[in-house]
Each structure stands twice: as C-alpha cells, then as structure tokens.
Design an enzyme around this catalytic site. Structure first.
Site, PDB file in Angstrom:
ATOM      1  N   SER A  17      40.843  40.856  41.039  1.00  0.00           N
ATOM      2  CA  SER A  17      39.511  40.783  41.657  1.00  0.00           C
ATOM      3  C   SER A  17      38.490  41.794  41.154  1.00  0.00           C
ATOM      4  CB  SER A  17      39.638  40.935  43.173  1.00  0.00           C
ATOM      5  OG  SER A  17      40.095  39.735  43.732  1.00  0.00           O
TER       6      SER A  17
ATOM      7  N   SER B 195      37.527  38.335  43.343  1.00  0.00           N
ATOM      8  CA  SER B 195      36.703  38.306  44.533  1.00  0.00           C
ATOM      9  C   SER B 195      35.530  39.277  44.499  1.00  0.00           C
ATOM     10  CB  SER B 195      37.577  38.645  45.748  1.00  0.00           C
ATOM     11  OG  SER B 195      38.017  39.991  45.686  1.00  0.00           O
TER      12      SER B 195
ATOM     13  N   LYS C 169      31.426  47.262  47.523  1.00  0.00           N
ATOM     14  CA  LYS C 169      31.915  45.948  47.938  1.00  0.00           C
ATOM     15  C   LYS C 169      32.011  45.953  49.458  1.00  0.00           C
ATOM     16  CE  LYS C 169      35.759  42.718  46.983  1.00  0.00           C
ATOM     17  NZ  LYS C 169      37.045  42.530  46.258  1.00  0.00           N
TER      18      LYS C 169
END
Lengths: 480, 95, 484
Positions: free
Chosen positions: C175, C151, C76
C-alpha cells in the site's frame, strides 16, 4: 443405580497489580463508571496492548506453588465474540500455549486427603460490567474492569462432590492470598467460579454430558449450586431424558440452576495468536528468581507449626488455612512464647466465635494478636483464671483496653492469699452442712467428684477470682 | 466448493454483519473466487514447517506495573454515540 | 515553489529564502485548487497549518529549528491525529475525532513539520486502487481516468501532483510501494517493527507498517529518520538502533550484489516495465554493482497466503467497530444485536465486509488448520526463501507492479484481479522486510516503479541504492503534465 458426580472448576482470579494487564490504567475496584478505562481498555482505534510484567511474574508464582509446568514461551491469543461489555470484540487470553500447565494441589475433605490435578492456568483480560438498573429500557456499560488481569485456573474433572469442590476452591483461595497475587475478594468479584458438572453411573469411566454453571461468587453458593445440579441431572436421567450440554446460572434466592437461553448456534471463538503481542519468553534464571522469592506456602507452614510449636495436625491445618490466621498466630506466639497451644485454642475458640458473630476477618477483629497474647500471659502467670480470661476477652472485644488494664480496673486479679481463700472455704463448709456430711460419708474415690460442688461455691463467693488450685487444696484439707 | 446460503449467513452472523438477501449471491461468488485462489496453498506440503505468526519472531516487550493513565472519560465520551452518567448506553439486554 | 523537494525546501527555509507561512500557503493553495479533481485529501487544515507555520518561522528565526521545522506534510487518514478527524476513509469513522496521536506522526510533528491535511485512501487500507474510500475514489494525476493505486493512493497522488512535498502512508501488502509506483514517486515500507504502529489504525497487525511517500530517496531518508524508532506503546516495535539514513545516501554502490528473482519476470509483466528494469540494471552494473540470479520459488503463493492472514487479522481487528463507544451507530436499534449488525453493515463498505467475511471464515471451526495455519506455515517458507536469498546478495531488485495504473472501476467487481496487482509486493510484508519503490520509467505515458528489497533493518542500504539511482536518472523529477 449409584451415581458418581464429576466436577471440574474454572476459577477466575483477579490479580492484584497496580495497573491493568495490557494498559497503564489503574486496576482498582469501585471508581466512578468509566473513569479507569483508558483508550486501550476501551478498544479505541489504533491503540495497542502491552503486557504487564508483574502479571507474568504472578502467574509464574502460582505455577511454582502448584508444582506446575511453567512455559518458557507462552502466547496470547484472541478469543473472538461480540458482547456489549467486551470492547474490542475479542478477549485477549491464552489458548494453545498457556503460561502454566499440569499442576496439582492437595485437598482435605472429611478427613481424606486427595490430590487434584490443575490442567492449566492462563492469563487473560477481564471484561467490563453491564448495569441493567437505572436506565429504563437501556443498559449502561462500565468498562473500568475491562482489562483487569485475570488468571484462570482450570482443574481436572477430578472432584467428586460439592464438598470436595469447595475444599479445592478454598485451597486455591488460600494459596493466591498466601502468594499475594490476589486479594481474593469474592464480593468484589476478584475470585469467581464456573463449575462443570456431570454425573455417570458408578464404575463408568467415560464422562457424562456436562453443564457449566457460570459465575458463582461464594463458597456456599458453589456447594448449593453443585448439589442442586447433581440432583437435577440424576433425576433428569432417571426420568429417561438426556442431559444437554449447556450453560446454566445459579439463582441463590431459589437455590436452583437454570438454563441460559442464548442463540441456538454454538459459539465459535476463532482463537488465533494475537498479532499485537509476540510470545512471552522467560528463561530458567527468571523462574528460579521467582522461586527464591516464593513465600512459605500453606503445606510448608503446617508442617513447621507441627514441628516448631508441637501443634496437632488439626490445629496447624486450621491455622494455616488462611494466611491472616497463620500470621496472627505467629504474631501472638512471638509476644507470648511458649503459649502456642493456648493461642491456637483461643483462635479456634473465643476469637473465632467473636469474629463469626460480628462477621469479621481476623485482621479486622477487635482483639489484636498482641492483645490476645497479653491476655494469655496473665493466665499463664496465674493472675487470672481461664474463666475470668473469657470475661476479660469480651471486655477487650468491646474496646475496654488491654488485658492488664481491664484486670486492674475491674479488680479481676486472682485471689491467691491463703488466709482470704481459707475464710471463704470455711464459710462454704459452714453453709452446706448436708453436703459436708454426704462428702464425709463417701468413699475416697467418690470424694473427688463431690468436691466440685464446694469449689463452685467458693468461686462464686470470690466472684471467680480465687485461685482454683488453692481452693481445691484447702477444701480437701478442711473437709476431711 | 462454493458456500451455501446458510454458511454465508452463519459467517455473517459470527461477524455481526447483516447481508441482504439480494447481496448473498454476490458474496457467494466473491468468496468462492477468493477460496479458489486460496486453494493454491494446498499444492505445497507444509507438514514439516512451523507456523509463523510474527515476521521477526521477537519476544514481546513487557511494561512495568505502573499506573500511567489519568481519567480521560470526558474526552473519550465526547466521541461516543450515547452516554449517560458516565456509562455507555446500549439497548437493554439480558445476560 | 511546489516543484522543490523536501530537502531543497528545508534549505530554503534555513537560509530564509522563504518563510514557512509562505510555503504552507503555497501548498495549501495548490491542494485546494487541485483536490476537487484528484480527491486525494479527505481533510485540509488551513488554520492549524498556518498557526504551526507561524510558530515554525519563530523557531527558525531563533535558530531553534528541528530537521523538519516549517515543512508541510500530509498524513494518511489512518494515523490518529489528536483533535482532528481520523476517518480511515470509512463511514464508520466519519465522525471520529481521535483523542490521541499516532507515535509515527507525533514524531514527525515533534520534528517541526506542519500537517496541512489528511489523505484519502482505500477504506481501512483495504484495496489496491483507492477506490473503496467512503469519500470517493482518488485519481491518478498522470491520467485522471486511472487509479493512483492503493491503499495509500491519496498520499502518492498528493506528492506526485506536488500538492505537498511529502506524506506519510502505510503498507500492509504493497500500500505504499504500489501507489508510489503508479504515481511516479518514491515510497518506502520499512522493516516490520521499525516504525511504531501505535495510533495507526490496524488493518492486519502482523503486516502493517508505516512509512514515507516522497519525491526522492533523500526526502524519504529525512522523513523516515523522524518516524522511526522504538516505542514502548507497541509490543511489536523493534528496539534496534536507527541508522543515520542521510549519511548513508552517498556511499558508492561499487561491489554491491543485486539479486534478481526470475520468478518476478513472468508473462503478465508489461513489456515496458521489463525494459525499465533492464535499463536500471545496466546503470547499476555501470556503477560497479553485480547482478546475481536468485530464486524465490514460492512467490506466487504469496497472494493466497497474504489474503488468508490479512483477512483473518482484519476480521478480528475490525470487531471493535460495534457502535457502542465511538464511530457510526445505526439509528434506533431494536436490540443489542440490531445495534451491532446494523451499525457495522451501514458503517463498512463492500470490500471491508468481503474481507471480514473471508477472515471470519478462514478462522472458523473446521477451517482454521486448512487455511489460517496453512498460510502461517507458508509464511515461514516464503520468509526463509527471502532470508536465504539475502545471504547471497545485498539487495533484491524487482518490478513494483506487473502493470502501470489501470482504469478506474476496471477491477472493482473482480476482487481476485485486484488482489493480483500486489503480486510483487505482498511477500515482502509476509517476510517483514524493508523495500522501496522508486520511479524507473514509463509505460505508455504512465509511470512505473522499481522495487528494491533489503535485509532486516537495512533501510539505509535501500535508501543508498535508490539515491544513487536517482543521481543517475531523472524519472523521479518528472511531474504529471498540465498540473503545474
């Protein structure tokens, strides 16, 4: 109307750790810009603070030294505000749960002793420095100091004059040096003062509106700034105005404080516990271990000096005011046992004057404790007189070597040969017949005074080297 | 209780954000909605409950007082918007 | 080759059925092919990846392979990767090349993995749909008109579409788990403190936690083993032994006590999700587990509590983005305030600004007690309710989300509606507990997830239950149609 001034001090003391409070960067003054600012100090994304254990220990030391409450659980909080040299947009400090609270310290000012309360002492990180010269139209930011460990010591508003404020400040300065938690170097900003000053009519118990004078960096300026501010506020009120709560800066060149013009709205720091730093938890054992390691503190040392060396309260107070002076004294007395009083006198007298003249600290002086002790031993054993000793001291200060070397090389050894002194006494009597007559005409009780003139003459002839006691005895004998 | 324009502007100022006049209405509505959601919290009496700042309630880990970082100024200033002589440069301001 | 799990690929590498270079090339090829449509990667690093793959092949040949040697992964774009752009999907950090590594990804790297790219996400991890990215929205591989969740939408999407076998992600209020559920993959949020937060760009420090997104629980165990452990650079990192997660997978779940919180099965929950959970519970019972009703009565307050705490922390965490030392700086600032205000206003997107504003407000003078302190008190209440429940049961099973993936843009203008999509996940972050989301069925052709919540540092138990479930089902093997 009689006015009373009310003063509280916030002292920011930089702790003498190797590394910073929350990072492994060096905590050292004077490096090239931004070479001692690591990712944590710069507030780069993703990096995290980890508290330095030595900083905690130093705060506990301080707390114990001022009889304060040591928090078993203290919390780092974020103080949020934007400033170009505050890298994260917040300063890590302590707010609701500081590590030290409710302490006290004794100060002496003009012969009176007062106890001043210490509201709290909390740990926090320093900000960087802004450099306004050298970048036309711009400001340069140096973050070497960002993250340097500070302990902020907040007094109760119990100081009543600029003199007391300075006495308090000096006492704390001396204490942090004793505890070896700070070098106290004011030129380098290791010991800074903010003063909260207000005035109120004598007898009033409520506090007046205060002004905060920021960042005063010498004892003298603190005194000047507070005195100026007190007069300003009194004049202001007597002219029918109200004091506004504000931050002011002291300008030493003009010897005045002036308002810092900032944005209208008050700061709202939005303190909250720093989620990156769980509470600092210490136990009783830890506190006791630190207590056992505390060095002798000024008050204890003063009492010991009085008892062990028979010094007066004044002399011992003078000697312990700075740890370096006290250490110097004890080092000298070790070499010259039994000479405590002369050592003290010389530190306060000749040595103090010489240090002042050359603007040096006692540990940087040119006459070491060993050297001074060597000199005083020669007075004690009668090798030289007190007056010659001053001459020898001056020579030592100029780097001419040890007392013995100088006495030997310059032939300053006291003359104790009765024949030699007798010859000089006879000369003096022969050369001053008028004074001799006057002496002999005087009643015995006045003679003691008149003999001084002849002693002076003889000493002059011996270039100060004659033993004054012997001179006196021979004169008394031969003038009769 | 929706915030007025002045309050929105004050929050934006504290946060150092510039909010265009035309965007104020949007923020006012969004914040009002969020605060209405947040108001639900007031339904529970929490006077007897201590605040919880860290989920695990651990003590902080401390670090030995050792210098571990070397000078990395060049690497850090490679990503800086403006530097000169090793300083970060910003518009002149008066302290 | 892309359909294999991380564990299977690891075996193929060790047995020299395939080389790391071949593997990395294959995944890079797919990533390049499908990223235009899915937008799940912000960066791809083909040269770096192939260089690492060649080195990995050397190590494998020399018999010196580590647990992840030669296996492609994606991180990420919230984890700092030294020498590579780390943007947090923000214009603010569009030019930010991290000078250091995050501990979590550095450990995965040290275990031998090959980073092929950095994944897209909501800006600064603030969002539940991966639509707030400066680089545009990520799409759900099951239906590209729908969101992948957020997210960590880029990581979930990339694993779901088999563009990479495993990815790292972070979870502040759901997330990892919510996008894993919406994309039909496995996502684990570890106990707070299990994975170091050093170098992981902060959103809300007391809630953020890194973890893996993978196809299976077994793969999650592999990746978590590498990521976990104490880190002296993170004062909130837990000095607690890391269990052997792989060894724990095969334990029988006979006698396991599963708690079921009634509060989680409300009217808003989509029917097919309830059905999926019922099906799962039946399987657990068949395997010898018992189901126990538990109470988590204040669950609905977790959303307001979460938004107060997360916004407060983020408003402070994001103050360092001021245009002075790194990141976006406005052109020709007139004065210092202009530099701060304009750099920040230009660099941050709307949702980030909204949360900074909310956080600034709840911490400001006069509101602190009513909002921030109140939320912290309720946080303790919510945590204590979980603690009490976990004294009765071994794990808690809930739906991961109330609905399957929603259409792109449908909640962007309604922050509160967006926040409510995290209703089943945020309380776990407030309590600091570990939880895993695994695929458990479908709702109108879209995957749905089951969340399993465990006690502190009992990740091994979660992975065990999840793995046992995956031995009985094949939801986790389903791939988005038309994408192979």
């Amino acid at each position: 109307m009689q006015w009373e001034s009310v003063i509280g001090l916030e002292l920011h003391v930089q702790l003498a750790t190797r590394s910073k409070i929350f990072s492994g960067a060096a905590n050292r003054f004077g490096a090239r810009a931004n070479t001692q600012a690591c990712a944590v100090d710069l507030g780069l994304p993703g990096v995290l603070p980890v508290a330095n254990e030595e900083v905690i220990r130093m705060a506990v030391k301080f707390g114990l030294a001022v009889d304060a409450n040591i928090a078993k659980r203290s919390v780092f909080a974020r103080k949020n505000y934007f400033y170009p040299d505050l890298p994260k947009g917040y300063q890590i400090s302590q707010y609701e749960l500081p590590i030290v609270s409710a302490g006290r310290i004794q100060i002496r000012d003009n012969g009176t002793v007062r106890e001043i309360g210490i509201t709290r002492a909390h740990l926090e990180e320093d900000a960087g420095k802004s450099v306004h010269e050298g970048f036309p139209g711009f400001t340069g930011i140096d973050l070497n100091r960002a993250g340097a460990p500070l302990i902020e010591i907040v007094s109760e508003p119990e100081l009543r004059s600029a003199g007391e404020a300075v006495a308090y400040m000096k006492k704390i300065h001396s204490l942090v040096r004793y505890l070896e938690i700070s070098d106290g170097n004011m030129q380098e900003g290791s010991f800074r003062c903010d003063a909260n000053v207000s005035v109120r009519p004598e007898g009033e118990t409520r506090l007046g509106t205060r002004a905060e004078i920021k960042n005063i960096n010498s004892f003298r300026f603190v005194e000047q700034a507070i005195n100026y501010e007190i007069s300003r506020q009194i004049e202001h009120i007597e002219a029918g105005n109200e004091v506004v709560q504000e931050t002011r800066l002291f300008d030493p060149d003009k010897n005045e404080t002036r308002s810092m013009r900032t944005k209208e709205e008050a700061n709202d720091y939005r303190y909250f516990p720093d989620p990156d730093l769980p509470p600092v938890v210490i136990d009783e054992d830890y506190i006791e271990t630190v207590r056992e390691q505390l060095p002798e503190l000024p008050e204890q040392k003063r009492r010991r000096f009085m008892e062990a060396y028979g010094l007066s309260e004044y002399d011992s107070g003078y000697l312990v005011a700075s740890k370096d002076t006290a250490d110097y004294f004890e080092a000298a007395v070790t070499v010259a046992p039994g000479q405590a009083k002369p050592v003290a006198n010389w530190i306060m007298g000749e040595l103090g004057a010489a240090l002042n003249r050359d603007n040096l600290g006692i540990s940087a002086g040119k006459v070491s404790a060993d050297m001074l002790a060597g000199l005083l031993m020669r007075i004690a054993d009668g090798t030289i007189s007190n007056n010659i000793a001053k001459q020898v001291f001056e020579a030592m200060w100029q780097g001419a070597g040890s007392a013995d070397d100088i006495i030997e090389k310059q032939g300053l050894k006291q003359v104790t040969d009765t024949g030699e002194i007798g010859r000089l006494v006879d000369e003096a009597i022969a050369e001053n017949s008028a004074q001799v007559q006057q002496y002999r005409d005087s009643p015995p009780e006045k003679r003691a005074k008149l003999i001084g003139y002849f002693v002076g003459q003889v000493m002059k002839k011996s270039r100060g080297k004659a033993n004054p006691k012997q001179v006196n005895e021979l004169l008394t004998e031969r003038l009769t | 209780m929706p915030l007025d324009k002045k309050e929105i502007e004050n929050i934006a100022w504290l946060a150092r954000l510039t909010i265009a006049d035309r965007a104020i209405a949007g923020y006012t509505k969004d914040l009002a909605d969020i605060l209405a959601l947040v108001e639900q919290m007031q339904s529970v009496d929490t006077t007897a409950i201590e605040p919880l700042a860290h989920p695990l309630e651990i003590d902080t880990q401390l670090r030995p007082d050792e210098v571990k970082e070397e000078d990395q100024r060049d690497s850090f200033q490679n990503i800086a918007p403006l530097t000169e002589d090793g300083y970060y440069i910003v518009p002149k301001f008066i302290e | 080759m892309h359909e294999y799990t991380l564990m299977e690929l690891s075996r193929l590498l060790r047995e020299r059925e395939v080389s790391s270079v071949e593997l990395v090339n294959a995944f890079l090829h797919r990533a390049e092919q499908f990223n235009d449509g899915l937008n799940c990667f912000i960066s791809l690093f083909p040269e770096h990846a192939l260089e690492r793959a060649r080195a990995a092949d050397g190590l494998i040949a020399a018999g010196e392979a580590g647990p992840l040697t030669g296996l492609p992964v994606a991180h990420k774009d919230i984890f700092c990767t030294a020498g590579f752009k780390t943007s947090c999907a923000s214009k603010m950090l569009d030019n930010f090349i991290a000078p250091y590594n995050a501990t979590a990804t550095e450990r995965i790297d040290a275990a031998g993995s090959v980073m092929i790219g950095k994944t897209n996400m909501d800006e600064f991890a603030m969002g539940s749909s991966s639509e707030t990215s400066f680089y545009g929205p990520v799409r759900n591989p099951w239906d590209t008109d729908r969101v992948p969740g957020g997210s960590s939408g880029g990581s979930a999407c990339a694993v779901s579409a088999r563009l990479v076998p495993a990815a790292t992600a972070t979870d502040t209020g759901g997330s990892i788990r919510q996008p894993a559920a919406l994309c039909g993959v496995t996502g684990l949020k570890p106990t707070y403190g299990r994975v170091s937060r050093y170098g992981m760009i902060a959103y809300a420090s007391s809630l953020d936690q890194g973890g893996p997104i993978t196809q299976t629980a077994q793969d999650a165990a592999m990746l978590l083993s590498a990521m976990s452990g104490y880190d002296r650079r993170d004062a909130t990192s837990a000095d607690v032994k890391v269990d052997n997660y792989l060894d724990a997978l095969n334990k029988e779940i006979k006698g396991l006590k599963i708690g079921l919180p009634r509060e989680y099965f409300s009217a808003e929950l989509e029917r097919p999700i309830t059905d999926a959970l019922d099906g799962a519970l039946k399987l657990f019972e068949q395997a010898g587990a018992s189901i126990v009703d538990i109470e988590l009565p204040h669950t609905e307050l977790s959303i307001p509590v979460y938004y107060v705490i997360a916004s407060a922390e983020c408003s402070s965490n994001l103050s360092r983005y001021d245009g002075v030392r790194f990141g976006h700086r406005c052109t020709d600032p007139g004065d210092i305030m202009d530099l701060f205000c304009r750099s920040r206003s230009e660099g941050f997107g709307n949702e980030v600004k909204r949360r900074i504003m909310t956080g600034t407000y709840v911490l400001s003078a006069g509101y602190y007690d009513a909002y921030y302190l109140k939320a912290q008190r309720l946080r303790r209440l919510l945590r204590d309710e979980f603690r009490a429940a976990l004294e009765q049961v071994d794990v808690i099973v809930t739906p991961t989300t109330p609905t399957a993936a929603f259409p792109l843009g449908s909640r962007l203008d309604d922050p509160v509606a967006m926040y409510l999509s995290d209703i089943y996940t945020v309380s776990v972050n407030l309590a600091g507990l570990p939880a895993i989301s695994i695929p458990a069925g479908f709702s109108h052709g879209l995957p749905v997830g089951m969340q399993i919540i465990g006690n502190y540092f009992r990740e091994a138990a979660l992975l065990n239950v999840a793995h046992q479930y995956q031995q009985m089902t094949d939801w986790h093997k389903r791939m988005p149609g038309g994408r192979q």
